[in-house]
Design a protein around this motif. Structure first.
Motif, PDB file in Angstrom:
ATOM      1  N   GLU A   1       0.682  -1.288  -0.027  1.00  0.00           N
ATOM      2  CA  GLU A   1      -0.170  -0.039  -0.039  1.00  0.00           C
ATOM      3  C   GLU A   1       0.826   1.486   0.066  1.00  0.00           C
ATOM      4  O   GLU A   1       0.340   2.094  -0.615  1.00  0.00           O
ATOM      5  CB  GLU A   1      -1.027  -0.041   1.098  1.00  0.00           C
ATOM      6  CG  GLU A   1      -2.016  -0.981   1.019  1.00  0.00           C
ATOM      7  CD  GLU A   1      -3.286  -0.806   2.139  1.00  0.00           C
ATOM      8  OE1 GLU A   1      -3.137   0.075   3.153  1.00  0.00           O
ATOM      9  OE2 GLU A   1      -4.057  -1.723   1.983  1.00  0.00           O
ATOM     10  N   THR A   2       2.079   1.375   0.670  1.00  0.00           N
ATOM     11  CA  THR A   2       2.677   2.468   0.831  1.00  0.00           C
ATOM     12  C   THR A   2       3.908   2.478   0.120  1.00  0.00           C
ATOM     13  O   THR A   2       4.655   3.504   0.068  1.00  0.00           O
ATOM     14  CB  THR A   2       3.122   2.767   2.176  1.00  0.00           C
ATOM     15  OG1 THR A   2       3.866   2.053   2.940  1.00  0.00           O
ATOM     16  CG2 THR A   2       1.884   2.796   3.051  1.00  0.00           C
ATOM     17  N   GLY A   3       4.636   1.164  -0.298  1.00  0.00           N
ATOM     18  CA  GLY A   3       6.018   0.961  -0.780  1.00  0.00           C
ATOM     19  C   GLY A   3       6.926   1.266   0.620  1.00  0.00           C
ATOM     20  O   GLY A   3       8.268   1.346   0.044  1.00  0.00           O
ATOM     21  N   TYR A   4       6.652   1.044   1.619  1.00  0.00           N
ATOM     22  CA  TYR A   4       7.739   1.111   2.682  1.00  0.00           C
ATOM     23  C   TYR A   4       7.924  -0.368   3.084  1.00  0.00           C
ATOM     24  O   TYR A   4       6.954  -0.888   3.217  1.00  0.00           O
ATOM     25  CB  TYR A   4       7.365   1.945   3.991  1.00  0.00           C
ATOM     26  CG  TYR A   4       7.427   3.583   3.565  1.00  0.00           C
ATOM     27  CD1 TYR A   4       8.673   4.190   3.947  1.00  0.00           C
ATOM     28  CD2 TYR A   4       6.405   4.414   3.000  1.00  0.00           C
ATOM     29  CE1 TYR A   4       8.765   5.367   3.692  1.00  0.00           C
ATOM     30  CE2 TYR A   4       6.617   5.740   2.767  1.00  0.00           C
ATOM     31  CZ  TYR A   4       7.859   6.164   3.118  1.00  0.00           C
ATOM     32  OH  TYR A   4       8.069   7.560   2.951  1.00  0.00           O
ATOM     33  N   GLU A   5       9.072  -0.619   3.837  1.00  0.00           N
ATOM     34  CA  GLU A   5       9.631  -1.619   4.508  1.00  0.00           C
ATOM     35  C   GLU A   5       9.843  -1.049   5.901  1.00  0.00           C
ATOM     36  O   GLU A   5      10.408  -0.001   6.130  1.00  0.00           O
ATOM     37  CB  GLU A   5      10.525  -2.347   3.995  1.00  0.00           C
ATOM     38  CG  GLU A   5      10.100  -3.490   2.735  1.00  0.00           C
ATOM     39  CD  GLU A   5      11.299  -4.149   2.314  1.00  0.00           C
ATOM     40  OE1 GLU A   5      10.858  -5.428   1.668  1.00  0.00           O
ATOM     41  OE2 GLU A   5      12.519  -3.798   2.296  1.00  0.00           O
ATOM     42  N   ALA A   6       9.802  -1.743   6.939  1.00  0.00           N
ATOM     43  CA  ALA A   6      10.108  -1.400   8.288  1.00  0.00           C
ATOM     44  C   ALA A   6      11.001  -2.319   8.830  1.00  0.00           C
ATOM     45  O   ALA A   6      10.873  -3.870   8.819  1.00  0.00           O
ATOM     46  CB  ALA A   6       8.779  -1.392   9.095  1.00  0.00           C
ATOM     47  N   LYS A   7      12.023  -1.869   9.515  1.00  0.00           N
ATOM     48  CA  LYS A   7      12.933  -3.078  10.160  1.00  0.00           C
ATOM     49  C   LYS A   7      12.470  -3.397  11.594  1.00  0.00           C
ATOM     50  O   LYS A   7      12.719  -4.396  12.286  1.00  0.00           O
ATOM     51  CB  LYS A   7      14.404  -2.642  10.045  1.00  0.00           C
ATOM     52  CG  LYS A   7      15.046  -2.654   8.816  1.00  0.00           C
ATOM     53  CD  LYS A   7      16.498  -2.105   9.055  1.00  0.00           C
ATOM     54  CE  LYS A   7      16.902  -2.207   7.412  1.00  0.00           C
ATOM     55  NZ  LYS A   7      17.923  -0.939   7.310  1.00  0.00           N
ATOM     56  N   ASP A   8      11.778  -2.362  12.106  1.00  0.00           N
ATOM     57  CA  ASP A   8      11.352  -2.616  13.573  1.00  0.00           C
ATOM     58  C   ASP A   8       9.801  -2.669  13.898  1.00  0.00           C
ATOM     59  O   ASP A   8       9.185  -1.625  13.491  1.00  0.00           O
ATOM     60  CB  ASP A   8      12.058  -1.240  14.432  1.00  0.00           C
ATOM     61  CG  ASP A   8      11.504  -1.343  16.016  1.00  0.00           C
ATOM     62  OD1 ASP A   8      11.329  -2.360  16.341  1.00  0.00           O
ATOM     63  OD2 ASP A   8      11.521  -0.287  16.681  1.00  0.00           O
ATOM     64  N   TRP A   9       9.360  -3.725  14.354  1.00  0.00           N
ATOM     65  CA  TRP A   9       7.918  -3.763  14.270  1.00  0.00           C
ATOM     66  C   TRP A   9       7.628  -4.041  15.949  1.00  0.00           C
ATOM     67  O   TRP A   9       8.457  -4.663  16.506  1.00  0.00           O
ATOM     68  CB  TRP A   9       7.523  -5.000  13.765  1.00  0.00           C
ATOM     69  CG  TRP A   9       7.565  -4.839  12.259  1.00  0.00           C
ATOM     70  CD1 TRP A   9       8.509  -5.062  11.332  1.00  0.00           C
ATOM     71  CD2 TRP A   9       6.366  -4.481  11.175  1.00  0.00           C
ATOM     72  NE1 TRP A   9       8.305  -4.721   9.933  1.00  0.00           N
ATOM     73  CE2 TRP A   9       6.826  -4.067  10.259  1.00  0.00           C
ATOM     74  CE3 TRP A   9       5.312  -3.903  11.342  1.00  0.00           C
ATOM     75  CZ2 TRP A   9       6.236  -3.954   8.975  1.00  0.00           C
ATOM     76  CZ3 TRP A   9       4.301  -3.502  10.553  1.00  0.00           C
ATOM     77  CH2 TRP A   9       4.850  -3.374   9.308  1.00  0.00           C
ATOM     78  N   LYS A  10       6.537  -3.209  16.196  1.00  0.00           N
ATOM     79  CA  LYS A  10       6.083  -3.534  17.707  1.00  0.00           C
ATOM     80  C   LYS A  10       4.663  -3.654  17.606  1.00  0.00           C
ATOM     81  O   LYS A  10       3.736  -3.036  17.191  1.00  0.00           O
ATOM     82  CB  LYS A  10       6.372  -2.267  18.329  1.00  0.00           C
ATOM     83  CG  LYS A  10       6.109  -2.342  19.945  1.00  0.00           C
ATOM     84  CD  LYS A  10       6.880  -0.990  20.821  1.00  0.00           C
ATOM     85  CE  LYS A  10       6.732  -1.443  21.994  1.00  0.00           C
ATOM     86  NZ  LYS A  10       7.682  -2.322  22.524  1.00  0.00           N
TER      87      LYS A  10
END
Length: 182
Positions: free
Chosen positions: A96-105
């Motif tokens: 949906e956004t084109g972003y990846e995240a390394k930190d998930w909470k």
């Protein structure tokens, strides 16, 4: 609280769509009488609060046909069959956004419409973002926007953000940014 529970006597599926099903139960209520209950079965979903290093959040504008209106929302999506919601969150954030995240909470689980659906949404805070390329599904039309948390809270307070999952996410974000929840 057992004294408030209903006993299911029978269940029948009255509609099966692409990903929603509607069931109708005959139940025996605490008063001993039989009642009919109809409800939607939903596969579950994940919603992400993507927090940028500058303190802003990544949000989306998306048209929602059921209410015939474009909404400002946090990105979210339904679970694929037997998929863990963290995997759903990672997949949907990228799509949906084109972003990846390394930190998930993980933040919490919500049940947005308990009167007629078993839907549950797991909320996640996503940080340490990298922008790649949006990967929308066919027939999906989304505009990605960056929003200041204070502006988001003002929109919620003014009733301009009425999507319940986004409202709840905004309050969790506010609590997190104030240091009241880690």
């Amino acid at each position: 609280m057992k004294h408030l529970e209903e006993k299911t006597l029978s269940t029948r599926q009255i509609f099966k769509g692409r990903y929603l099903k509607i069931e109708q139960d005959q139940v025996q209520a605490p008063d001993g009488r039989t009642y009919t209950r109809e409800y939607i079965l939903h596969p579950g979903a994940a919603m992400m609060i993507p927090l940028l290093p500058n303190g802003n959040v990544v949000m989306i504008h998306q048209y929602r046909h059921a209410v015939k209106k474009v909404f400002l929302e946090f990105p979210a999506g339904k679970r694929d069959h037997n998929e863990e919601t963290l995997l759903t969150a990672k997949r949907e954030l990228l799509e949906e956004t084109g972003y990846e995240a390394k930190d998930w909470k993980f933040l919490t689980t919500i049940h947005p419409v308990i009167g007629y659906s078993n839907e549950h949404i797991d909320l996640y805070l996503a940080r340490d973002l990298t922008h790649l390329e949006q990967r929308l599904d066919q027939g999906e039309f989304i505009e990605v926007v960056e929003v200041k948390p204070a502006d988001l809270m003002q929109l919620v307070l003014e009733g301009k953000v009425s999507d319940v999952k986004t409202q709840i996410g905004a309050f969790w974000l506010d609590k997190f940014l104030r240091g009241e929840w880690n």
